[in-house]
Write a protein that holds these residues in place. Sequence first.
Motif, PDB file in Angstrom:
ATOM      1  N   LYS A 186      56.230  34.578  42.447  1.00  0.00           N
ATOM      2  CA  LYS A 186      56.650  35.749  43.198  1.00  0.00           C
ATOM      3  C   LYS A 186      56.037  35.705  44.593  1.00  0.00           C
ATOM      4  N   LYS A 187      56.786  36.141  45.577  1.00  0.00           N
ATOM      5  CA  LYS A 187      56.228  36.302  46.914  1.00  0.00           C
ATOM      6  C   LYS A 187      55.558  37.669  46.964  1.00  0.00           C
ATOM      7  N   MET A 188      54.239  37.661  46.993  1.00  0.00           N
ATOM      8  CA  MET A 188      53.499  38.910  46.873  1.00  0.00           C
ATOM      9  C   MET A 188      52.192  38.836  47.652  1.00  0.00           C
ATOM     10  N   THR A 189      51.845  39.917  48.302  1.00  0.00           N
ATOM     11  CA  THR A 189      50.582  40.012  49.020  1.00  0.00           C
ATOM     12  C   THR A 189      49.502  40.492  48.051  1.00  0.00           C
ATOM     13  N   ILE A 190      48.367  39.798  48.041  1.00  0.00           N
ATOM     14  CA  ILE A 190      47.263  40.128  47.142  1.00  0.00           C
ATOM     15  C   ILE A 190      46.051  40.535  47.966  1.00  0.00           C
ATOM     16  N   VAL A 191      45.457  41.680  47.631  1.00  0.00           N
ATOM     17  CA  VAL A 191      44.174  42.099  48.206  1.00  0.00           C
ATOM     18  C   VAL A 191      43.183  42.166  47.057  1.00  0.00           C
ATOM     19  N   TYR A 192      42.208  41.267  47.073  1.00  0.00           N
ATOM     20  CA  TYR A 192      41.261  41.129  45.968  1.00  0.00           C
ATOM     21  C   TYR A 192      39.889  41.588  46.448  1.00  0.00           C
ATOM     22  N   ILE A 193      39.466  42.746  45.970  1.00  0.00           N
ATOM     23  CA  ILE A 193      38.205  43.340  46.416  1.00  0.00           C
ATOM     24  C   ILE A 193      37.097  42.964  45.439  1.00  0.00           C
ATOM     25  N   THR A 194      36.021  42.387  45.981  1.00  0.00           N
ATOM     26  CA  THR A 194      34.951  41.912  45.124  1.00  0.00           C
ATOM     27  C   THR A 194      33.660  41.785  45.931  1.00  0.00           C
ATOM     28  N   HIS A 195      32.542  41.689  45.213  1.00  0.00           N
ATOM     29  CA  HIS A 195      31.274  41.326  45.864  1.00  0.00           C
ATOM     30  C   HIS A 195      30.855  39.918  45.437  1.00  0.00           C
ATOM     31  N   ASP A 196      31.719  39.267  44.626  1.00  0.00           N
ATOM     32  CA  ASP A 196      31.432  37.944  44.087  1.00  0.00           C
ATOM     33  C   ASP A 196      32.119  36.884  44.956  1.00  0.00           C
ATOM     34  N   LEU A 197      31.339  36.159  45.736  1.00  0.00           N
ATOM     35  CA  LEU A 197      31.919  35.184  46.657  1.00  0.00           C
ATOM     36  C   LEU A 197      32.542  33.997  45.944  1.00  0.00           C
ATOM     37  N   SER A 198      32.114  33.698  44.722  1.00  0.00           N
ATOM     38  CA  SER A 198      32.736  32.595  43.984  1.00  0.00           C
ATOM     39  C   SER A 198      34.186  32.926  43.637  1.00  0.00           C
TER      40      SER A 198
END
Length: 275
Positions: A186-198
Amino acid sequence: MIEFNKVSYSYDKNRGNAVDELSLFIEQNEWIALIGHNGSGKSTVAKLMNGLLLPTEGNVSVSGLPLSEDTYWDIRKKVGMVFQNPENQFVGTTVMDDVAFGLENLGFPREEMVKRVASALKEVDMYAFKDQAPNRLSGGQKQRVAIAGILAIMPEVIIFDEASTMLDPNGKKELLETIKGLRKIKKMTIVYITHDLSEAAYADRIIVMNEGKQWMSGKPREVFQYRDELSEIGLEIPLISSIYSGMNKHGVKLEKEPLHMKELVDQLWKLSSKM
């Protein structure tokens, strides 16, 4: 796809701004990792992206549509959100009922709902569990059902707000693999919020938040070069990056900084074959 123009937001005027004159952009189909320590403003940014909050100052737009009191319902159709605890999003007695809930609220005809629910569950590899009770699933499976509930509405953007926090290592791996799989089909924009840099290492671009502002933006390898600075603002450097830094100090040179364990192993094999 998403643009912030000098956006500020304050929960309490006496305590300053949680987001302070923030300007940023996110392109269509881009996977963004939004990282920062607790209190950096990243979750507030997420809520501003889908209209759960309206800016105190400045402007937010999604796919060219300005966010306002008149448009936030339209914005929420474009931007879905998956939270830390998927159980907080469950309302149905079965997986199928739960995925259908959002469509029912939007008044979709039953035939269309059935098609969308089946398609969304197949996209996250959970169709075989459609008749099970959500509370009987593993943490990773619950998060995939929560994602299916968002996918059924067919948004243009999905925000994952610390969605891996309550998952064990296998659950986190499942979540990241699900996101990678979605991007292939799918063509989709993802915003992934995290404090885990890995976890942030899988994104196309990282935006670092600090004290309500954009502190840095760049590709993962570009951002990870600032190890000392990231540590100073409370972010723990990924183990792979620390290993790479230590190897450099001891004269072991790799072709490029590895972002994942497989990249590190592959480069070590190449290096050993030349010795």
